[in-house]
Design an enzyme around this catalytic site. Structure first.
Site, short mmCIF file in Angstrom:
data_model
loop_
_atom_site.label_atom_id
_atom_site.label_comp_id
_atom_site.label_asym_id
_atom_site.label_seq_id
_atom_site.Cartn_x
_atom_site.Cartn_y
_atom_site.Cartn_z
N ARG A 1 0.87 -1.31 -0.02
CA ARG A 1 0.12 0.03 0.17
C ARG A 1 0.91 1.17 0.12
NH1 ARG A 1 -4.58 -2.56 3.97
NH2 ARG A 1 -5.90 -3.44 2.26
N TYR B 1 -6.35 -0.68 -6.79
CA TYR B 1 -5.89 -1.92 -6.35
C TYR B 1 -5.40 -2.02 -5.02
CZ TYR B 1 -1.46 -1.20 -8.86
OH TYR B 1 -0.43 -0.72 -9.30
N GLU B 2 -5.09 -3.03 -4.27
CA GLU B 2 -4.46 -3.12 -2.89
C GLU B 2 -5.59 -2.50 -1.91
OE1 GLU B 2 -2.12 -4.95 -2.10
OE2 GLU B 2 -1.29 -5.08 -4.06
N GLY B 3 -6.88 -2.42 -2.37
CA GLY B 3 -7.85 -1.95 -1.54
C GLY B 3 -8.36 -0.29 -2.01
N GLN C 1 -9.44 2.29 1.77
CA GLN C 1 -8.36 2.88 2.86
C GLN C 1 -9.14 3.91 3.71
OE1 GLN C 1 -5.35 1.54 2.56
NE2 GLN C 1 -6.37 0.10 0.86
#
Length: 593
Positions: free
Chosen positions: A296, A440-442, A447
């Site tokens: 992240r 992506y990655e949340g 977040q």
């Protein structure tokens, strides 16, 4: 062709002047081997690789894309050779433990090396990035035997790594994954299921691919408490470390995407593939989050790299492009027109991007430093405090840095006018490639929910209170001639403190409130963080001779006057509450007029 010149002077300033990195390293026994000269040499070598290798195959890689044929994935022309050169230079293991063939460099240095690769070729960067993340998860949770088997090969680039989380029906809610892990008599497991959106799930860059797969064993508890982590190699590994038979894992297809087209995003099918448990059963999510927290931050660095690339190209174009005359009269009377740099709106867009780059770089190094404390410090109190800081700032590093970078890239693209929409200038690819970093990655919305929910409300604002204390201590120690940034920093700290208290109170009254306020709150804390970074930048530049340092102070003033006021709008929207959002019926969103 697009240009890129690694901003080494700005990087040195952040490391040496703002964060006094050499002093920080020398105070830590595990980092005392590193000095400023070595760090500078590393950055200079990465600059050469980024400018001469990855930049050269960025556009061609986008145009060719990754290929999928007969169940195999191949990367665009030049990628395999570039990857071998990158691996042979020791770059994959730059921040890895020396025990496994790494170089043991701190995160506050590696973030700057990563920035240059993200600036010049984000598709390429994703391949080694996933290997590094997989290595981190294994280093933290794998057995000694597993580490010895996999880590040296991953860091040498002979093998690569992935993380396999998402399934067609399970994205953010990993607790409902369906991938199964059936135990075998020999202690291994048969992994069966389908994973999607797997970066580097298959490719031709390495001899083996080590998949880290989330799955559920029989009788596992429901939800995220029942998730385990497994090593599933593309090729099984023999006892002597050589490659054995092909495992029952394969790519079913690759995605056709808006951007990062040279990065193979795969659908991965596990058909009873042999897997090996990492750590304890039902504790896989904790291991995966070791990887995800670093990833992240990397997404934020992807944003910074793109913003720096876009700024450099837009600034060069604006300097060369002759259109119209300055309202105060011709600035270049010997030419048919003045450059578009004479126009205030063009300068506004360029300065917005430049202000974002300066603060984002400082913030990335700051978060990297906190990660270094958690990894290298022997002071338990310092480690605990740094862990809290990383928890608080990780969603900001991912979401705020990519949100602001995307806007900076749009501004840079706009400087080109119609040419910004044309492929040969590189701006349209930059915008397309960066968009995914917000997803992506949340997603950035997730977040924001993490920040306001788990990192603020759940701990009753304790993490933020610790952060504010450090910010205030720093601001109060500034020279009186820096009161212009000191006063602003203290004021913003108070504003964020007050809106946080407002959120804590309203969240108790209305469960829907936090979700509706999350994105605006993340941006408010992000702007606070950027203000803090500019306070540190101003202190480092103050009283030093030369245009370079004076420009740092001038950009600090620009940030205060032209960027920071957005915090007032963010706070106003938070105070507006959630009622206007939740008041619409579900039918409203699908009803046809």
């Amino acid at each position: 062709m697009p240009i890129y010149h690694a901003p080494l002077a700005d990087m040195r300033f952040i490391l040496n002047d703002v964060f006094q990195a050499e002093q920080f390293w020398s105070a830590n026994e595990k980092l005392a081997h590193l000095d400023a000269a070595t760090a500078e040499a590393i950055l200079e070598e990465m600059a050469k690789f980024a400018q001469n290798v990855t930049l050269e195959i960025n556009r061609s890689g986008d145009e060719e894309g990754a290929h999928f044929q007969d169940g195999k994935v191949t990367t665009p022309a030049g990628f395999k050779e570039a990857f071998k050169q990158y691996a042979s230079g020791g770059w994959i293991g730059l921040g890895a433990d020396e025990e496994w063939g790494g170089q043991g460099m701190p995160k506050m240095l590696t973030v700057l090396a990563d920035e240059m690769l993200f600036a010049t070729n984000p598709s390429f960067m994703l391949y080694p990035l996933l290997s590094v993340g997989a290595g981190m998860a294994l280093s933290s949770y794998a057995s000694q035997e597993q580490k010895e088997t996999y880590l040296p090969k991953i860091y040498s680039g002979e093998w690569s790594g992935t993380m396999c989380l998402t399934e067609p029906h399970a994205g953010t809610d990993l607790g409902i994954i369906k991938t199964k892990a059936e135990p075998n008599a020999d202690g291994s497991f048969n992994i069966t299921g389908t994973k999607i959106f797997i970066t580097g799930g298959d490719h031709d860059l390495a001899d083996n691919i080590i998949h880290l797969v989330l799955a559920k064993t029989p009788n596992a508890p429901a939800g995220s408490r029942g998730i385990s982590l497994f090593i599933v190699p593309k090729y099984l590994v023999n006892a002597d470390g050589s490659l054995g038979e092909r495992n029952a894992v394969s790519a079913g297809s690759i995605e056709h995407k808006m951007g990062i087209k040279a990065s193979a995003t795969c659908v991965m099918n596990f058909d009873g593939a042999k897997g090996f448990l990492v750590g304890k059963e039902n504790e896989g999510l904790a291991a995966m989050f070791v990887m995800m927290n670093y990833e992240r931050l990397s997404m934020g660095i992807q944003g910074l790299g793109a913003s720096e690339f876009a700024y450099q190209n837009a600034a060069q174009y604006a300097t060369d492009r002759l259109q119209g005359r300055a309202v105060t009269g011709a600035q270049s009377p010997e030419k048919p027109a003045d450059s578009i740099l004479v126009h205030g709106d063009v300068r506004r867009m360029l300065l917005n991007a430049r202000a974002n780059n300066e603060a984002s770089r400082a913030f990335a190094v700051y978060v990297g430093q906190q990660l270094d404390i958690t990894k290298f410090s022997t002071d338990p109190e310092a480690v605990a405090k740094a862990n809290n800081r990383v928890a608080l700032l990780t969603p900001i590093a991912k979401a705020f840095l990519t949100d602001t970078a995307f806007q900076a890239c749009l501004d840079a693209q706009m400087c080109f006018g119609g040419h910004g929409y044309i492929r040969e200038w590189g701006m349209e690819q930059c915008v397309r490639d960066l968009r995914i970093a917000q997803i992506y990655e949340g997603t950035n919305g997730v977040q924001a929910q993490d920040l306001i929910g788990r990192k603020t409300i759940k701990c009753e604002g304790r993490y933020l209170a610790e952060y504010l204390e450090d910010i205030r201590d720093f601001a109060n120690g500034l020279d009186p001639e820096l009161n212009f940034i000191k006063d602003v920093t203290l004021d913003v700290a108070t504003e964020v403190e007050m809106i946080t208290q407002f959120i804590l109170e309203r969240a108790q009254e209305n469960p829907e409130f936090a979700n509706s306020a999350a994105v605006d709150y993340l941006h408010a804390v992000g702007l606070l963080s950027f203000t803090y970074m500019y306070a540190r930048i101003a202190k480092a530049a103050f009283a030093k001779p030369g245009e370079f340092y004076q420009n740092k102070l001038a950009l600090t003033h620009y940030f205060i006057q032209r960027v920071l006021p957005d915090i007032n709008a963010r706070i106003s929207k938070i105070k507006a509450g959630s009622e206007i959002i939740s008041g619409f019926s579900e039918q409203y969103f699908t009803a046809q007029s």
